[in-house]
Structure formats: C-alpha cells, structure tokens
Enzyme design. Structure first.
Site, PDB file in Angstrom:
ATOM      1  N   ASP A 102       0.856  -1.179   0.000  1.00 40.61           N
ATOM      2  CA  ASP A 102       0.000   0.000   0.000  1.00 40.61           C
ATOM      3  C   ASP A 102       0.895   1.232   0.000  1.00 40.61           C
ATOM      4  O   ASP A 102       1.715   1.398   0.908  1.00 40.61           O
ATOM      5  CB  ASP A 102      -0.892  -0.009   1.249  1.00 40.61           C
ATOM      6  CG  ASP A 102      -2.241   0.626   1.027  1.00 40.61           C
ATOM      7  OD1 ASP A 102      -2.296   1.648   0.326  1.00 40.61           O
ATOM      8  OD2 ASP A 102      -3.241   0.096   1.553  1.00 40.61           O
ATOM      9  N   ASP A 204      -2.999   4.714  -2.488  1.00 42.79           N
ATOM     10  CA  ASP A 204      -4.058   5.210  -1.616  1.00 42.79           C
ATOM     11  C   ASP A 204      -4.535   6.607  -2.014  1.00 42.79           C
ATOM     12  O   ASP A 204      -3.723   7.506  -2.273  1.00 42.79           O
ATOM     13  CB  ASP A 204      -3.523   5.251  -0.177  1.00 42.79           C
ATOM     14  CG  ASP A 204      -4.519   5.806   0.808  1.00 42.79           C
ATOM     15  OD1 ASP A 204      -5.560   5.151   1.024  1.00 42.79           O
ATOM     16  OD2 ASP A 204      -4.268   6.904   1.364  1.00 42.79           O
ATOM     17  N   GLU A 268      -6.629   3.875  -5.911  1.00 44.31           N
ATOM     18  CA  GLU A 268      -7.859   4.189  -5.177  1.00 44.31           C
ATOM     19  C   GLU A 268      -8.250   5.629  -5.471  1.00 44.31           C
ATOM     20  O   GLU A 268      -7.564   6.562  -5.062  1.00 44.31           O
ATOM     21  CB  GLU A 268      -7.669   4.023  -3.668  1.00 44.31           C
ATOM     22  CG  GLU A 268      -8.957   4.330  -2.897  1.00 44.31           C
ATOM     23  CD  GLU A 268      -8.742   4.596  -1.418  1.00 44.31           C
ATOM     24  OE1 GLU A 268      -9.636   4.248  -0.628  1.00 44.31           O
ATOM     25  OE2 GLU A 268      -7.701   5.170  -1.050  1.00 44.31           O
ATOM     26  N   HIS A 329     -11.215  -2.266   3.895  1.00 45.15           N
ATOM     27  CA  HIS A 329     -11.072  -1.886   5.296  1.00 45.15           C
ATOM     28  C   HIS A 329     -11.763  -0.567   5.637  1.00 45.15           C
ATOM     29  O   HIS A 329     -11.790  -0.163   6.805  1.00 45.15           O
ATOM     30  CB  HIS A 329      -9.583  -1.769   5.643  1.00 45.15           C
ATOM     31  CG  HIS A 329      -8.872  -0.710   4.860  1.00 45.15           C
ATOM     32  ND1 HIS A 329      -8.655  -0.825   3.510  1.00 45.15           N
ATOM     33  CD2 HIS A 329      -8.340   0.479   5.223  1.00 45.15           C
ATOM     34  CE1 HIS A 329      -8.022   0.252   3.071  1.00 45.15           C
ATOM     35  NE2 HIS A 329      -7.828   1.060   4.088  1.00 45.15           N
ATOM     36  N   ASP A 330     -12.325   0.119   4.634  1.00 43.95           N
ATOM     37  CA  ASP A 330     -12.974   1.413   4.841  1.00 43.95           C
ATOM     38  C   ASP A 330     -14.487   1.363   4.690  1.00 43.95           C
ATOM     39  O   ASP A 330     -15.159   2.359   4.969  1.00 43.95           O
ATOM     40  CB  ASP A 330     -12.437   2.444   3.844  1.00 43.95           C
ATOM     41  CG  ASP A 330     -11.025   2.902   4.152  1.00 43.95           C
ATOM     42  OD1 ASP A 330     -10.630   2.848   5.335  1.00 43.95           O
ATOM     43  OD2 ASP A 330     -10.316   3.306   3.214  1.00 43.95           O
TER      44      ASP A 330
END
Length: 523
Positions: A102, A204, A268, A329-330
């Site tokens: 990430d 990210d 993302e 995870h969000d």
C-alpha cells in the site's frame, strides 16, 4: 479475445486484501503482524487467490492506523522488522503468489522528518514539500475546504504563521507533488520496494494528490442530504481529481515500466464512473487497475447492479481492463450491506464478472460487521464524527482462525472485538463442505478452469426485480450466470450443464432456489 498464455498475470488473477492489524498476531500483543501473515499463507494458497495486497506496515504514530507514514522505507516495530518482511516476500513468491504493498502518496505523518523540517521555518529547503498558505485577512483558513474526517482541511501553525493543508487528519499533512524534490523522493520510495522485489502497489487516495488552493473555495453541493457526512456538503471541485493528478499517476507508471516484468499499480480514487476511469490514462499510461467501487456503495438490487455493470463496461476505454470490489477496510462488509443470505450471491457476482476481483479478508468466511462498544472505538473518523455511520472499526475486526478465546488470531487481547459466533472461523468452515469458505474455494477453482470466466467477453442476458443473468464468452466457450437476489424461488431461462451452485448441489437445474447463484455451461 485474449490468449491466457500471454496475458498479464493480473488480468486472470484474483487479489486478496490483508489488513495486517487484523489478520494474524504472532507475538501475543493483540495486533497482527508480518510474521503472522507468513504463518497463514497456506490459507491463501488453499483459497486459490493469486496476489496479496497488504495495507500499510510502515513506521507510523498510528493516528490513522498506518496511513500516517513517518518513514516510507522501513517496517514499524509493531509489525516486525525488515528481515520479517524479506522472509514474508520470499515465502509469498515461493508459493507462486504476488505481493502488492500500500503506497500512501498524498500525505505523510506530521512526525515524518520531511514535515518536521518543513514546519521548522519558512525558508527551510523542504518548506515547499508540503502545502502552506497565508491566512485570509481575518485570520481564517485560505479556503472553505472540509477534511474527510471532519473540520477544516487547514491547520494553523503558530510557529511559522501559516496554515498547512491536510485532506484527512491534521496529523496527515498534504505532500506537494508539484515540488520536484518531493516528487522525486516519493518515487524513490516506490523504487525502494520495487527493487526489493514487490510486484506492485495499491495507491491510496490518489485523487487527493494535487489539490489546488489557488482555485479557491469549493462550491456548495446542492444534492447534499447529510446522509454521507458533512464533508459531502461541498463539491470537491478544486481539492480532488485535479488535472495535475494524472501527471503524478503517469510518473508512477513510468517507473513501473522500467522493470523486466512491469509492476502493477492499482489506484484508489472514489468518484463517478467518468471520474475514476480517467485514471487509466489517455494512452492507457495511468494505472492498470483504477479501483472500481461501484458495488461497494449501491443498493443491493439486481436492476441497479446490472445497470452499473453495463454502464461501466460501456465507459471503459478501448484496451482497458475492468476490475471489481465488494469490500475493503474502509467500507461496511458485503454480508452486512446485502445481508448474510445474499453473501454467496455477491461472491458469485464478484468472481464471475469480467475483470480482476479483489477479495477483502474475512469476506471468504461471510464475516459481517462486528459491533464495537463505545469504549472500544479507535477509528478517528468515528471519534471525530460520532453517530454519522462513518466509523470503520466494524469491518476491521480480526479474523478468527479457530474457535475459543482469541480465535487463533492472538494469545492476548485483540485490538478490536472479534466475531465469536459459532462457525465464523477458518477451522470450522474448512471442514464444512457447505461453508462460505468452501464456496469461495469452489468458485475460484471454477474461475481458474474456465477461461471464459477470466478473459471472456461480457453480455447482460436479462434482469428483472429478482434475477440477474449474464453471459461470459471466450471462443466457443459460453458460460451463463444466474443470480437470485430474492428470498423466493424464481424461474430462470438459463439452460445447460450446471457447473456451480451456491446451494452446494452442482447438478441442480430448473428454478433458482432462494438466494441462489448458479453458473452453467451454455449450449
């Protein structure tokens, strides 16, 4: 139509996201770590995935649980050592898997040495590595922008008499990619891990990479209802998806292309279809896979799902490869959003649509969001904006590997409460042929065996208020998928040899059972 023997691995592969704090704890401190991941690689091999994306494990004060990086080229002691990372990478590659890390390009920690230098005095050489602006004449912040986690996106620095920009927490100052030195340093950080052998990055929040304060205030969002938090009360016209973002993405891709086997970049960037497909690049020189989050936030309705699939397929640039995501995870888990009875249908959809799927850890077990007592909440989004339904702790609860205290995840106290329901663990499910885990294994075996499910064309066959049917076709191979979104028996026109059914009866024909997903070989 593509040839599987010459296709890039990520076009036929399946990515599995690991949130390291919640995957496996090897030392009893209640927090997962790199050695824990290595110890559970057998689970991923048996599952049948091809690549692992690991969320941040870099040194960090953990204001946002690793997304506030204080050193881009090391391992936080909480997760292990660089030697642990090297062993993990070797073990992953030895099992024929790929590893994606990430990368957090838009902001560092306020404890990063770069920012400590930047804020030390105005003429510091690294001052412009971050985004600083004078206050308005009344002393207020330079723009009306709202941070993702609430409050102004500007933080006052009394020591130097200016505001610095942060898109998330004040502890996450925005890196200025327009500064050549900062840009080169960030690309060098990517190169560090590429040279070490990682196979790519998930990048990210890249839509925040080039905010432009010179364009002034963001306009009011006339469609805001309050349901998605105060941040959405403004249209991020000047703070996200700026034209300069695509220069950043192209630079990352140029670096990825310098390796004998080109590295994979997954981006993302939340937004509407027309916004996130731009991250492929005008010449397909951007991300190979800009994440497609369409399924992560919609009403679970077959007509809506089918409409979005068709719209996405129609919008893809020529030569661009699609991808699909159900959770991360969000965002709330799919078994919570769609309901546990629909989790198997959702898995069938994810793994049979055209494109690269990403599975979030625990979804292969059918995990739901875990209720977090008020005194156990740790997510800064929930702490800053309580009661708005934005907290991310429920989907970050650790995986249980076995029954009993600690669930085989830890010998200590887990950092978040765990789902302790009977059967919601790997050991129990792997021995149950009808489990969600074995359903995923069967689906992934079928996907690997049938090239039409990986490289085949897509066509919607039919959709109504209960059933969505579509076809995948590669050469003479035609595969049909029928998904029953309802809790009632429904007819289907798909006829042929049944290859898979969520009921467990892979010879089932005729009407669809309630909540059934079925895959058939069409004549």
């Amino acid at each position: 139509m593509s040839d599987a023997s010459t296709t890039e691995w990520w076009k036929t592969g399946v990515i599995y996201q690991i949130y390291p704090r919640s995957f496996m704890d090897s030392d009893g401190d209640g927090i997962g770590d790199l050695a824990g991941i290595e110890s559970r690689l057998g689970h991923l091999v048996a599952l049948g995935v091809d690549a692992i994306w690991v969320s941040p494990f870099y040194p960090s004060p953990m204001a946002d649980f690793g997304y506030d990086v204080s050193n881009y080229t090391d391992v936080d002691p909480l997760f292990g050592t660089m030697a642990d990372f090297d062993r993990l990478l070797t073990a992953i590659h030895a099992r024929g898997l790929k590893l994606l890390l990430d990368f957090v390009p838009c902001h560092s920690s306020d404890q990063h040495p770069w920012f400590l230098e930047s804020r030390s005095f105005r003429d510091n050489p690294k001052r412009d590595w971050y985004v600083w602006r004078d206050p308005l004449p009344d002393g207020g912040p330079p723009t009306n922008w709202i941070a993702e986690f609430g409050g102004s996106t500007w933080e006052w620095d009394a020591g130097t008499g200016q505001y610095y920009l942060h898109s998330f927490l004040p502890e996450q100052p925005t890196i200025n990619w327009r500064n050549p030195g900062a840009r080169a340093a960030m690309l060098d950080a990517m190169k560090f891990w590429f040279d070490r052998g990682v196979d790519g990055f998930r990048v990210d929040a890249v839509d925040h990479a080039a905010p432009d304060p010179e364009r002034g205030d963001n306009p009011v969002n006339p469609d805001w209802t309050g349901a998605e938090g105060h941040t959405m009360s403004l249209v991020a016209a000047h703070s996200r998806h700026q034209p300069e973002v695509f220069d950043v993405v192209r630079d990352m891709r140029k670096l990825a292309r310098t390796y004998p086997e080109e590295k994979l970049l997954v981006g993302e960037a939340y937004g509407e279809i027309h916004e996130f497909i731009e991250y492929y690049g005008a010449e397909l020189d951007g991300f190979q896979l800009p994440f497609n989050f369409l399924l992560i936030k919609i009403e679970w309705n077959p007509m809506i799902v089918a409409g979005l699939v068709d719209a996405y397929e129609a919008a893809l640039p020529e030569g661009a490869w699609p991808n699909w995501v159900l959770g991360n995870h969000d965002r709330a888990r799919i078994a919570t959003r769609a309901g546990p009875d629909q989790a198997a249908v959702a898995a069938t959809l994810l793994l049979t649509l055209r494109g690269t799927p990403t599975i979030y850890q625990g979804d292969e077990l059918g995990m739901e969001n875990v209720e977090i007592p008020a005194d156990r909440v740790v997510d800064p989004w929930e702490l800053n904006m309580p009661g708005e339904g934005l907290g991310r702790d429920p989907e970050r609860a650790p995986i249980a590997w076995e029954a009993g205290p600690g669930g085989g995840f830890t010998t200590g106290e887990p950092w978040l409460p765990m789902d302790t329901r009977s059967g919601m663990n790997v050991a129990t499910q792997q021995d149950d042929p009808a489990s969600m885990l074995n359903l995923h294994r069967r689906l992934l075996r079928l996907r690997r065996a049938e090239v039409a499910l990986t490289l085949g064309d897509y066509r919607t066959i039919s959709v109504d208020d209960a059933v969505f049917c579509y076809e995948r076709k590669q050469g003479d191979s035609r595969i049909g998928v029928a998904l029953n979104f309802s809790d009632m028996t429904r007819p289907t026109d798909l006829a042929g040899e049944t290859l898979f059914s969520t009921t467990g009866d892979d010879e089932r024909t005729g009407d669809l059972a309630p909540n059934e997903g079925r895959v058939v070989r069409l004549a």
